[in-house]
Design an enzyme around this catalytic site. Structure first.
Site, PDB file in Angstrom:
ATOM      1  N   TRP A  96       0.838  -1.198   0.000  1.00 48.77           N
ATOM      2  CA  TRP A  96       0.000   0.000   0.000  1.00 48.77           C
ATOM      3  C   TRP A  96       0.878   1.255   0.000  1.00 48.77           C
ATOM      4  O   TRP A  96       1.822   1.354   0.794  1.00 48.77           O
ATOM      5  CB  TRP A  96      -0.916   0.031   1.224  1.00 48.77           C
ATOM      6  CG  TRP A  96      -1.719   1.300   1.300  1.00 48.77           C
ATOM      7  CD1 TRP A  96      -1.478   2.388   2.088  1.00 48.77           C
ATOM      8  CD2 TRP A  96      -2.864   1.618   0.509  1.00 48.77           C
ATOM      9  NE1 TRP A  96      -2.398   3.373   1.835  1.00 48.77           N
ATOM     10  CE2 TRP A  96      -3.268   2.928   0.868  1.00 48.77           C
ATOM     11  CE3 TRP A  96      -3.589   0.929  -0.481  1.00 48.77           C
ATOM     12  CZ2 TRP A  96      -4.366   3.556   0.285  1.00 48.77           C
ATOM     13  CZ3 TRP A  96      -4.681   1.570  -1.065  1.00 48.77           C
ATOM     14  CH2 TRP A  96      -5.062   2.855  -0.673  1.00 48.77           C
ATOM     15  N   ASP A 205       4.239   3.668 -19.861  1.00 44.10           N
ATOM     16  CA  ASP A 205       2.858   4.174 -19.810  1.00 44.10           C
ATOM     17  C   ASP A 205       2.783   5.320 -18.811  1.00 44.10           C
ATOM     18  O   ASP A 205       1.930   5.366 -17.939  1.00 44.10           O
ATOM     19  CB  ASP A 205       1.886   3.056 -19.410  1.00 44.10           C
ATOM     20  CG  ASP A 205       0.416   3.440 -19.634  1.00 44.10           C
ATOM     21  OD1 ASP A 205       0.144   4.488 -20.241  1.00 44.10           O
ATOM     22  OD2 ASP A 205      -0.466   2.686 -19.177  1.00 44.10           O
TER      23      ASP A 205
HETATM   24  N1  LIG Z   1       0.200   0.401  -4.377  1.00 39.39           N
HETATM   25  C1  LIG Z   1      -0.789   1.314  -4.289  1.00 39.39           C
HETATM   26  N2  LIG Z   1      -1.177   1.815  -3.101  1.00 39.39           N
HETATM   27  C2  LIG Z   1      -2.185   2.717  -3.032  1.00 39.39           C
HETATM   28  N3  LIG Z   1      -2.868   3.187  -4.086  1.00 39.39           N
HETATM   29  C3  LIG Z   1      -2.527   2.735  -5.299  1.00 39.39           C
HETATM   30  C4  LIG Z   1      -1.476   1.769  -5.479  1.00 39.39           C
HETATM   31  N4  LIG Z   1      -1.363   1.498  -6.806  1.00 39.39           N
HETATM   32  C5  LIG Z   1      -2.303   2.233  -7.404  1.00 39.39           C
HETATM   33  N5  LIG Z   1      -3.000   2.993  -6.531  1.00 39.39           N
HETATM   34  C6  LIG Z   1      -4.127   3.902  -6.846  1.00 39.39           C
HETATM   35  O1  LIG Z   1      -5.038   3.229  -7.695  1.00 39.39           O
HETATM   36  C7  LIG Z   1      -5.192   3.899  -8.934  1.00 39.39           C
HETATM   37  C8  LIG Z   1      -5.267   2.882 -10.060  1.00 39.39           C
HETATM   38  O2  LIG Z   1      -4.069   2.130 -10.108  1.00 39.39           O
HETATM   39  P1  LIG Z   1      -3.481   1.583 -11.468  1.00 39.39           P
HETATM   40  O3  LIG Z   1      -2.458   0.569 -11.123  1.00 39.39           O
HETATM   41  O4  LIG Z   1      -3.049   2.709 -12.359  1.00 39.39           O
HETATM   42  O5  LIG Z   1      -4.775   0.853 -12.074  1.00 39.39           O
HETATM   43  P2  LIG Z   1      -5.284   0.676 -13.589  1.00 39.39           P
HETATM   44  O6  LIG Z   1      -4.592  -0.552 -14.101  1.00 39.39           O
HETATM   45  O7  LIG Z   1      -6.758   0.479 -13.449  1.00 39.39           O
HETATM   46  O8  LIG Z   1      -4.921   1.904 -14.379  1.00 39.39           O
HETATM   47  C9  LIG Z   1      -3.980   4.821  -9.032  1.00 39.39           C
HETATM   48  O9  LIG Z   1      -4.241   5.978  -9.770  1.00 39.39           O
HETATM   49  C10 LIG Z   1      -3.676   5.145  -7.588  1.00 39.39           C
HETATM   50  O10 LIG Z   1      -4.465   6.236  -7.152  1.00 39.39           O
END
Ligand SMILES: Nc1ncnc2c1ncn2[C@@H]1O[C@H](COP(=O)(O)OP(=O)(O)O)[C@@H](O)[C@H]1O
Ligand SMILES: [Mg+2]
Length: 297
Positions: A96, A205
């Site tokens: 997280w 990306d």
């Molecule tokens: N490890 C993490 N801990 C907390 N929030 C995260 C984490 N990874 C992603 N997020 C949140 O979740 C959102 C979507 O994550 P992402 O991996 O980009 O998903 P997607 O594949 O749907 O684009 C991010 O914009 C961020 O706000």
């Protein structure tokens, strides 16, 4: 955001300990996501019932590769579930990240820019080849990484050529646009060549939804790694905005781009624009046509 499926909750509990409260997370383009309390701490979970087999394995591999290659923060992969059976649940569990805005925005921007320059500077492809030894995904789109010895060949054939074939077959690329794209591909050699092309590891990306701020600490997420000319990463960064002010300037203070980048940028932005045309439709048609107009095809 839909709730965390029971099967995923159970699988997480088995590996990481009891699952407590679950809160939905928004902001991604592709997947469902949640913040999940477990007895070994808070984790980030993303899943999608329609995720193709391989998607989360590729994402986990990309995150791990970046963690080994960059001093920027990248979430640790805690669990990948990517079984081949089509009815099985596929998901990814990450460390997280406590996202919150930086107090000092310019310090944050400088760290991100310098970290990206360092990623590119320190990770030339061991064999000098563009691409990667496996295909992965850009969002939900399969990204073909078949290796090539030159950047112009790789970008022309694997990036533009793949979408030309896909778009003609699937029908989202009109006949007129297919002809213009074909004409532009024939000019890639002369338009994209520059002095210091080198295959380096890129995030692949990097738009504003795929980095986070943990205060002043930038965090990269959701990569589509491969070895490429680093100009294509900067062109992505500059396509939709949302990066800290003077980001490119700070990057170039660490590692300048070759002269003529600005002239190559629209052609490098054509790949993500075509991906958007495929995904979102005609909303992106004018931007694609503008690139064709610019190069006179
Ligand atoms: N490890 C993490 N801990 C907390 N929030 C995260 C984490 N990874 C992603 N997020 C949140 O979740 C959102 C979507 O994550 P992402 O991996 O980009 O998903 P997607 O594949 O749907 O684009 C991010 O914009 C961020 O706000
Ligand atoms: Mg994302």
């Amino acid at each position: 955001v839909s709730g965390l499926p029971g099967s995923i909750r159970d699988a997480i509990a088995e590996k990481l300990g009891n699952v407590g409260s679950v809160r939905g997370v928004s902001g991604g383009m592709v997947n469902d996501a949640a913040e999940v309390d477990t007895s070994s701490g808070k984790v980030f979970v993303k899943w999608k019932s329609s995720a193709p087999h391989g998607l989360f394995t590729c994402e986990a591999n990309g995150l791990s590769a970046l963690r080994g290659a960059s001093s920027l923060s990248i979430p640790e992969v805690l669990l990948v579930s990517d079984p081949p059976a089509s009815n099985a649940s596929r998901f990814l569990v990450l460390e997280w990240i406590d996202g919150h805005p930086p107090r000092d925005r310019s310090a944050f921007g400088r760290r991100l820019a310098e970290g990206l320059a360092e990623l590119h500077a320190r990770n030339a492809a061991p064999d000098g080849q563009y691409g990667l030894d496996y295909d992965n995904y850009l969002g939900s789109l399969e990204q073909i990484n078949s290796q090539a010895a030159t950047w112009t060949e790789f970008y022309r054939d694997q990036r533009l050529g793949t979408l030309l074939r896909l778009g003609e077959r699937a029908g989202w690329l009109s006949r007129a646009r297919a002809l213009r794209l074909g004409a532009l591909m024939q000019r890639c050699d002369s338009l994209l060549a520059h002095a210091n092309t080198q295959a380096v590891l890129i995030h692949g990306d990097l738009w504003s939804g795929n980095f986070m701020s943990a205060g002043e600490t930038p965090v990269l997420i959701d990569p589509a790694i491969h070895y490429a000319d680093r100009e294509v990463e900067m062109a992505f960064v500059e396509l939709f905005g949302g990066f800290p002010p003077r980001f490119r300037q700070m990057y170039e203070e660490a590692m300048p781009l070759d002269p003529g980048y600005i002239d190559r940028r629209p052609l490098l932005q054509l790949y993500p624009l075509l991906v958007h045309l495929r995904h979102f439709g005609e909303e992106y048609g004018p931007a694609v046509d503008a690139v064709f107009d610019l190069y006179g095809v």
